[in-house]
Design an enzyme around this catalytic site. Sequence first.
Site, short mmCIF file in Angstrom:
data_model
loop_
_atom_site.label_atom_id
_atom_site.label_comp_id
_atom_site.label_asym_id
_atom_site.label_seq_id
_atom_site.Cartn_x
_atom_site.Cartn_y
_atom_site.Cartn_z
N LEU A 185 0.84 -1.21 0.00
CA LEU A 185 0.00 0.00 0.00
C LEU A 185 0.87 1.25 0.00
O LEU A 185 1.73 1.43 0.86
CB LEU A 185 -0.92 0.02 1.22
CG LEU A 185 -1.88 -1.16 1.35
CD1 LEU A 185 -2.90 -0.88 2.45
CD2 LEU A 185 -2.59 -1.45 0.03
N ALA A 186 0.60 2.12 -0.97
CA ALA A 186 1.41 3.34 -1.07
C ALA A 186 0.58 4.50 -1.60
O ALA A 186 1.09 5.40 -2.25
CB ALA A 186 2.61 3.09 -1.98
N GLY A 224 -1.51 6.40 0.38
CA GLY A 224 -1.84 7.39 1.41
C GLY A 224 -1.34 8.77 1.01
O GLY A 224 -0.49 8.91 0.15
N ARG A 264 1.50 14.44 6.47
CA ARG A 264 2.30 14.82 7.65
C ARG A 264 3.78 14.97 7.33
O ARG A 264 4.55 15.49 8.12
CB ARG A 264 2.07 13.79 8.78
CG ARG A 264 0.71 13.94 9.44
CD ARG A 264 0.38 12.76 10.32
NE ARG A 264 -0.03 11.58 9.55
CZ ARG A 264 -0.32 10.40 10.08
NH1 ARG A 264 -0.22 10.23 11.39
NH2 ARG A 264 -0.69 9.39 9.32
N THR A 294 -7.40 1.61 4.34
CA THR A 294 -6.50 0.51 3.99
C THR A 294 -7.25 -0.68 3.39
O THR A 294 -6.76 -1.34 2.47
CB THR A 294 -5.69 0.05 5.22
OG1 THR A 294 -6.59 -0.13 6.33
CG2 THR A 294 -4.65 1.08 5.62
N ASN A 346 -0.75 -3.15 16.10
CA ASN A 346 -0.89 -3.74 14.77
C ASN A 346 0.16 -3.12 13.85
O ASN A 346 0.21 -1.90 13.70
CB ASN A 346 -2.30 -3.44 14.24
CG ASN A 346 -2.44 -3.79 12.76
OD1 ASN A 346 -1.85 -4.76 12.30
ND2 ASN A 346 -3.23 -2.99 12.04
N ASN A 383 5.41 8.43 9.36
CA ASN A 383 4.34 9.34 8.97
C ASN A 383 4.79 10.80 8.93
O ASN A 383 4.15 11.63 8.32
CB ASN A 383 3.15 9.21 9.93
CG ASN A 383 2.53 7.82 9.85
OD1 ASN A 383 2.13 7.37 8.78
ND2 ASN A 383 2.47 7.12 10.96
N ALA A 406 58.43 26.84 -13.07
CA ALA A 406 57.35 27.43 -12.29
C ALA A 406 56.77 28.64 -13.03
O ALA A 406 57.48 29.37 -13.71
CB ALA A 406 57.87 27.87 -10.93
C1 UD1 Z 1 -2.55 1.71 9.94
C2 UD1 Z 1 -3.44 0.67 10.64
C3 UD1 Z 1 -3.07 0.61 12.12
C4 UD1 Z 1 -1.61 0.28 12.26
C5 UD1 Z 1 -0.73 1.25 11.45
C6 UD1 Z 1 0.68 0.75 11.42
C7 UD1 Z 1 -5.59 0.49 9.54
C8 UD1 Z 1 -7.01 0.87 9.57
N1 UD1 Z 1 -4.83 1.00 10.48
O1 UD1 Z 1 -2.84 2.97 10.50
O2 UD1 Z 1 -3.86 -0.36 12.79
O3 UD1 Z 1 -1.24 0.29 13.63
O4 UD1 Z 1 -1.19 1.36 10.11
O5 UD1 Z 1 1.55 1.64 10.80
O6 UD1 Z 1 -5.19 -0.30 8.71
N2 UD1 Z 1 -3.06 3.66 2.40
C9 UD1 Z 1 -3.53 3.58 1.11
N3 UD1 Z 1 -4.79 3.99 0.84
C10 UD1 Z 1 -5.63 4.48 1.78
C11 UD1 Z 1 -5.14 4.58 3.10
C12 UD1 Z 1 -3.86 4.15 3.37
O7 UD1 Z 1 -2.81 3.14 0.21
O8 UD1 Z 1 -6.76 4.84 1.43
C13 UD1 Z 1 -1.70 3.20 2.69
C14 UD1 Z 1 -0.73 4.28 3.12
O9 UD1 Z 1 -0.02 4.81 2.03
C15 UD1 Z 1 0.21 3.55 4.07
C16 UD1 Z 1 -0.68 2.46 4.65
O10 UD1 Z 1 -1.75 2.29 3.75
O11 UD1 Z 1 1.27 2.95 3.39
C17 UD1 Z 1 -1.18 2.80 6.04
O12 UD1 Z 1 -1.98 3.97 6.01
P1 UD1 Z 1 -1.94 5.05 7.15
O13 UD1 Z 1 -2.90 6.11 6.82
O14 UD1 Z 1 -0.53 5.43 7.43
O15 UD1 Z 1 -2.55 4.18 8.35
P2 UD1 Z 1 -2.29 4.39 9.89
O16 UD1 Z 1 -3.20 5.43 10.38
O17 UD1 Z 1 -0.85 4.53 10.12
MG MG Z 2 0.93 4.96 8.82
#
Ligand code: UD1
Ligand code: MG
Length: 458
Positions: free
Chosen positions: A8-9, A11, A15, A78, A166, A224, A420
């Site tokens: 997953l990438a 997000g 921040r 996620t 988690n 983050n 020189a």
């Molecule tokens: C998530 C977990 C949390 C865990 C934490 C660990 C969930 C609901 N929560 O929270 O339990 O402790 O990671 O680091 O899973 N992403 C997408 N699309 C989206 C949302 C996120 O691709 O719509 C990707 C982000 O780029 C990232 C990852 O998923 O790589 C995690 O997303 P992030 O928003 O950082 O989740 P956390 O709030 O950290």
């Molecule tokens: Mg995260």
Amino acid sequence: MLLEIVVLAAGQGTRMRSSLSKVLHPIGGRPMLQRVIDAAKTLDPSRIHVVTRPDAVQIRELINEPVSWVNQNEQLGTGHAVAQAMPGIAEGATVLVLFGDVPLVNPETIRRCAEVATQGQLCVVTARFSDPAELGRIVRGIDGNIERIVEFKDANPAERKIDEINSGIIAAPRQLMASFFATMTNHNAQNEYYMTDIVPHASAQGITVVGVRAGSEVEVAGVNNRAQLAEVERAWQQARAGELMLAGVTLADPARFDLRGNLTVGKDVFIDINCVLRGEVDLGDDVSIGPNVTITNSRIGSGVRVEPNTVIDGAVIEANCVIGPFARIRPGSQLAEGVHIGNFVETKKARLGKGTKANHLAYLGDTAVGAGCNIGAGTITCNYDGFAKHHTEIGNGVFVGSNATLVAPVELADDSFVAAGSTVTSKVEVGDLAVGRGKQRNIKGWTPPHRRAARQKE
Ligand code: UD1
Ligand code: MG
């Protein structure tokens, strides 16, 4: 096993407050996402899917890997992100989910996680954190089994006290994921589709949820913001410093060691404080690196001494050379055994033969210098005419006096001398002395202007 990995990438990474996509920020000189893909590849999956935003061109350009790119048009959580990859995942596969912002995943831990899922179970990688901050908490039942995962924002005060978190790394049979996606909802504090809700979904179907404990906090640490980036970077550096010391390297201070690439070392290497090693660097036996030295993509032979504040990039330096302090060795420099390069000497595309010395203030560019030469202070190879670069060829045993300008293309044959202060524009033959400077004349009884003025007043 038929394993497919989803990274997953997508997000926002808000921040980070950066125009660079979060997962491209480097740890140890390598983009975070690249590190995750490297770890994923060690499991030999049949496919790696990377979920990004559709406009993530930066990511797709920089990560040059044969992965399958999946679009997530809206960032709805996620669970929603993983669901986007489902159409490309084969029936019967085991699916392992990794996060692009959890860069130091341990291949062994994720292998164990995937193996559990191949047995039809759901596996979650967890860790105990001294400060779990806002991570999702693992809620276990009285029997010790994982009941659910609660996000910090949804957690009650008692749940927030749980220190088992988690990591986000999860593995399940494809079929279980598909049935979860068909029913998942976003009724929570963030109105997001949480991947973590697969836990109660699995339990309800009588599927065991297994927790695999990560070996350390850092292997599941998420990035983050820049403070977390720096923490993870330091942890990575400390681990590398630790390995190097166990391999026989003396580090003046392991807390002030920075590797941004790969380093291979011989025996009894010494590295002083504040050095930065980038790309592929190889240090031979008994190499000693002084403080504040930067070395990029270079091979340094045994017994070489690099003195403080030297910058070396794209060079091959043979045994027993002495470089610096304050030297700049640029790409294409090849220094043969026993060469001495002193302070404020710059070399670029320069081959220097055995035992040649350029000890002070010189520029040697686009040049080949033979063995046993002495290049005097202030010597400049004038390699550029404003349009093209030209070559200077210097034979063996040549002596170039101080402040010589060698206007390329030009050749100094073996055993020649340059006086020189000379400007050399044509070939100097074997053993000849070139004197290319205005002849000195002394004016007898010279009266400086102030004395002349004083006399006129008398
Ligand atoms: C998530 C977990 C949390 C865990 C934490 C660990 C969930 C609901 N929560 O929270 O339990 O402790 O990671 O680091 O899973 N992403 C997408 N699309 C989206 C949302 C996120 O691709 O719509 C990707 C982000 O780029 C990232 C990852 O998923 O790589 C995690 O997303 P992030 O928003 O950082 O989740 P956390 O709030 O950290
Ligand atoms: Mg995260």
